[in-house]
Motif scaffolding. Sequence first.
Motif, PDB file in Angstrom:
ATOM      1  N   LYS A  16       0.827  -1.207   0.000  1.00 51.96           N
ATOM      2  CA  LYS A  16       0.000   0.000   0.000  1.00 51.96           C
ATOM      3  C   LYS A  16       0.856   1.250   0.000  1.00 51.96           C
ATOM      4  O   LYS A  16       0.561   2.229  -0.665  1.00 51.96           O
ATOM      5  CB  LYS A  16      -0.935   0.010   1.219  1.00 51.96           C
ATOM      6  N   ALA A  17       1.931   1.221   0.776  1.00 47.50           N
ATOM      7  CA  ALA A  17       2.821   2.380   0.818  1.00 47.50           C
ATOM      8  C   ALA A  17       3.441   2.630  -0.542  1.00 47.50           C
ATOM      9  O   ALA A  17       3.550   3.775  -0.996  1.00 47.50           O
ATOM     10  CB  ALA A  17       3.911   2.155   1.865  1.00 47.50           C
ATOM     11  N   ASP A  18       3.846   1.540  -1.229  1.00 51.18           N
ATOM     12  CA  ASP A  18       4.417   1.684  -2.564  1.00 51.18           C
ATOM     13  C   ASP A  18       3.408   2.256  -3.537  1.00 51.18           C
ATOM     14  O   ASP A  18       3.730   3.088  -4.391  1.00 51.18           O
ATOM     15  CB  ASP A  18       4.907   0.317  -3.081  1.00 51.18           C
ATOM     16  N   GLU A  19       2.131   1.815  -3.421  1.00 55.86           N
ATOM     17  CA  GLU A  19       1.092   2.313  -4.318  1.00 55.86           C
ATOM     18  C   GLU A  19       0.869   3.805  -4.118  1.00 55.86           C
ATOM     19  O   GLU A  19       0.718   4.563  -5.073  1.00 55.86           O
ATOM     20  CB  GLU A  19      -0.213   1.546  -4.069  1.00 55.86           C
ATOM     21  N   LYS A  20       0.878   4.253  -2.853  1.00 55.50           N
ATOM     22  CA  LYS A  20       0.674   5.669  -2.576  1.00 55.50           C
ATOM     23  C   LYS A  20       1.819   6.498  -3.141  1.00 55.50           C
ATOM     24  O   LYS A  20       1.633   7.591  -3.655  1.00 55.50           O
ATOM     25  CB  LYS A  20       0.533   5.893  -1.069  1.00 55.50           C
ATOM     26  N   GLN A  21       3.048   5.960  -3.040  1.00 52.57           N
ATOM     27  CA  GLN A  21       4.201   6.675  -3.572  1.00 52.57           C
ATOM     28  C   GLN A  21       4.128   6.764  -5.092  1.00 52.57           C
ATOM     29  O   GLN A  21       4.669   7.696  -5.689  1.00 52.57           O
ATOM     30  CB  GLN A  21       5.488   5.956  -3.147  1.00 52.57           C
ATOM     31  N   ALA A  22       3.434   5.808  -5.714  1.00 55.14           N
ATOM     32  CA  ALA A  22       3.372   5.767  -7.173  1.00 55.14           C
ATOM     33  C   ALA A  22       2.290   6.684  -7.741  1.00 55.14           C
ATOM     34  O   ALA A  22       2.144   6.783  -8.941  1.00 55.14           O
ATOM     35  CB  ALA A  22       3.128   4.333  -7.639  1.00 55.14           C
ATOM     36  N   VAL A  23       1.506   7.334  -6.863  1.00 55.28           N
ATOM     37  CA  VAL A  23       0.440   8.217  -7.330  1.00 55.28           C
ATOM     38  C   VAL A  23       1.016   9.333  -8.190  1.00 55.28           C
ATOM     39  O   VAL A  23       1.983  10.007  -7.809  1.00 55.28           O
ATOM     40  CB  VAL A  23      -0.335   8.823  -6.136  1.00 55.28           C
ATOM     41  N   ARG A  24       0.418   9.531  -9.368  1.00 51.16           N
ATOM     42  CA  ARG A  24       0.843  10.603 -10.267  1.00 51.16           C
ATOM     43  C   ARG A  24      -0.308  11.589 -10.423  1.00 51.16           C
ATOM     44  O   ARG A  24      -1.460  11.180 -10.588  1.00 51.16           O
ATOM     45  CB  ARG A  24       1.239  10.044 -11.640  1.00 51.16           C
TER      46      ARG A  24
ATOM     47  N   THR B 250     -11.935  16.735 -19.818  1.00 49.63           N
ATOM     48  CA  THR B 250     -12.007  15.374 -19.278  1.00 49.63           C
ATOM     49  C   THR B 250     -10.734  15.016 -18.529  1.00 49.63           C
ATOM     50  O   THR B 250      -9.629  15.225 -19.029  1.00 49.63           O
ATOM     51  CB  THR B 250     -12.238  14.353 -20.402  1.00 49.63           C
ATOM     52  N   VAL B 251     -10.919  14.490 -17.302  1.00 48.70           N
ATOM     53  CA  VAL B 251      -9.789  13.989 -16.526  1.00 48.70           C
ATOM     54  C   VAL B 251     -10.081  12.546 -16.141  1.00 48.70           C
ATOM     55  O   VAL B 251     -11.236  12.105 -16.131  1.00 48.70           O
ATOM     56  CB  VAL B 251      -9.537  14.835 -15.261  1.00 48.70           C
ATOM     57  N   GLY B 252      -9.036  11.796 -15.830  1.00 49.82           N
ATOM     58  CA  GLY B 252      -9.207  10.388 -15.498  1.00 49.82           C
ATOM     59  C   GLY B 252      -8.536  10.010 -14.191  1.00 49.82           C
ATOM     60  O   GLY B 252      -7.524  10.600 -13.806  1.00 49.82           O
ATOM     61  N   LEU B 253      -9.143   9.033 -13.499  1.00 46.58           N
ATOM     62  CA  LEU B 253      -8.534   8.414 -12.328  1.00 46.58           C
ATOM     63  C   LEU B 253      -8.222   6.967 -12.668  1.00 46.58           C
ATOM     64  O   LEU B 253      -9.082   6.242 -13.167  1.00 46.58           O
ATOM     65  CB  LEU B 253      -9.479   8.450 -11.126  1.00 46.58           C
ATOM     66  N   ASN B 254      -6.983   6.559 -12.406  1.00 48.31           N
ATOM     67  CA  ASN B 254      -6.560   5.187 -12.670  1.00 48.31           C
ATOM     68  C   ASN B 254      -6.051   4.575 -11.369  1.00 48.31           C
ATOM     69  O   ASN B 254      -5.110   5.100 -10.752  1.00 48.31           O
ATOM     70  CB  ASN B 254      -5.463   5.176 -13.733  1.00 48.31           C
TER      71      ASN B 254
ATOM     72  N   TRP C 211     -10.447  11.912  -2.267  1.00 47.61           N
ATOM     73  CA  TRP C 211     -10.387  10.609  -1.603  1.00 47.61           C
ATOM     74  C   TRP C 211      -9.563   9.610  -2.408  1.00 47.61           C
ATOM     75  O   TRP C 211      -8.995   8.667  -1.853  1.00 47.61           O
ATOM     76  CB  TRP C 211     -11.803  10.049  -1.407  1.00 47.61           C
ATOM     77  N   TRP C 212      -9.485   9.806  -3.716  1.00 46.49           N
ATOM     78  CA  TRP C 212      -8.750   8.901  -4.594  1.00 46.49           C
ATOM     79  C   TRP C 212      -7.269   8.817  -4.224  1.00 46.49           C
ATOM     80  O   TRP C 212      -6.616   7.813  -4.499  1.00 46.49           O
ATOM     81  CB  TRP C 212      -8.893   9.347  -6.049  1.00 46.49           C
ATOM     82  N   ARG C 213      -6.744   9.857  -3.607  1.00 50.42           N
ATOM     83  CA  ARG C 213      -5.326   9.852  -3.240  1.00 50.42           C
ATOM     84  C   ARG C 213      -5.014   8.737  -2.247  1.00 50.42           C
ATOM     85  O   ARG C 213      -3.981   8.065  -2.357  1.00 50.42           O
ATOM     86  CB  ARG C 213      -4.920  11.208  -2.653  1.00 50.42           C
ATOM     87  N   THR C 214      -5.895   8.543  -1.255  1.00 56.49           N
ATOM     88  CA  THR C 214      -5.632   7.516  -0.240  1.00 56.49           C
ATOM     89  C   THR C 214      -5.761   6.109  -0.806  1.00 56.49           C
ATOM     90  O   THR C 214      -5.269   5.152  -0.211  1.00 56.49           O
ATOM     91  CB  THR C 214      -6.595   7.672   0.958  1.00 56.49           C
ATOM     92  N   ASP C 215      -6.428   5.974  -1.971  1.00 58.83           N
ATOM     93  CA  ASP C 215      -6.542   4.670  -2.629  1.00 58.83           C
ATOM     94  C   ASP C 215      -5.438   4.435  -3.659  1.00 58.83           C
ATOM     95  O   ASP C 215      -5.443   3.425  -4.359  1.00 58.83           O
ATOM     96  CB  ASP C 215      -7.901   4.549  -3.327  1.00 58.83           C
ATOM     97  N   GLY C 216      -4.526   5.393  -3.754  1.00 58.23           N
ATOM     98  CA  GLY C 216      -3.395   5.217  -4.658  1.00 58.23           C
ATOM     99  C   GLY C 216      -3.692   5.466  -6.116  1.00 58.23           C
ATOM    100  O   GLY C 216      -2.917   5.049  -6.992  1.00 58.23           O
ATOM    101  N   ALA C 217      -4.803   6.155  -6.431  1.00 59.78           N
ATOM    102  CA  ALA C 217      -5.136   6.430  -7.828  1.00 59.78           C
ATOM    103  C   ALA C 217      -4.288   7.563  -8.379  1.00 59.78           C
ATOM    104  O   ALA C 217      -3.813   8.426  -7.632  1.00 59.78           O
ATOM    105  CB  ALA C 217      -6.615   6.784  -7.960  1.00 59.78           C
TER     106      ALA C 217
END
Length: 247
Positions: free
Chosen positions: A5-13, A150-154, A126-132
């Motif tokens: 989870k920590a790695d996913e949060k760090q990978a947020v762009r 248009t913007v996207g969340l991945n 809220w998407w930030r805490t999910d690593g999007a």
Amino acid sequence: ASARKADEKQAVRVDEKALAVVERAVRAMGGGAYLGVRSVVSHGYFTQMNATMRGLPISFHDYMVFPDRERTEFKGGETRLVQVNTGATGWVYDAKAKKLSDIKPEQVEDFRLAMRTSIDNILRGWWRTDGASLTYVGRREAGLGHHDETVGLNYPDGFAVEYEFDTTEGLPAKALYKKQNADGDLLDEEDRYAQFQTIGTVQTPFIVDHCRAGVQSSRVNYDSVEFNGSVSDSLFTKPSDIKAIKF
């Protein structure tokens, strides 16, 4: 799991152009007043429909406490139903069947999907805490001489949702994503927001239309919305006896 989870949060762009679109939308919705909303109490009508027919509207009362507690009471025709979601748990009461039960896994997943694709998710971050990751998709035609930004969340698990915002006022116009049906097919899903009204200094849509595979499948039509009203914790607590349920 915690390290992943920590790695996913760090990978947020976060794309700066996309962030500017979101920040403009926050201002259009009411800025600090919008971000200060902690609960929403609403009433309206829910109507199911398909390509050939339209169902009868069902009245609902909804109690939402951010970020993940919701109680919805439905009344109409033979329908008298209460559904409560509290994160990954919840319960359902069917008055016609006189049955009180824990929420099913697919209902938990439907609630999670609704939260992920909501206006509040994109605008409140809220998407930030999910690593999007937030990306800028571009402009799309939205009628004669009109375009949406248009913007996207991945998300790390592969889920993706796109949001369109009108270029005139900056308000949310659509949310687009895919959902698997009972046959395992991925279908295009779309929420469309309309008839924004100002409550205090906060804007909110009074109509939300949902389309599946290009065909409208439902409409939510609000007739009242209250922000930051009193919402008792007891509304979300599963009762020990169905006689204690009043709605």
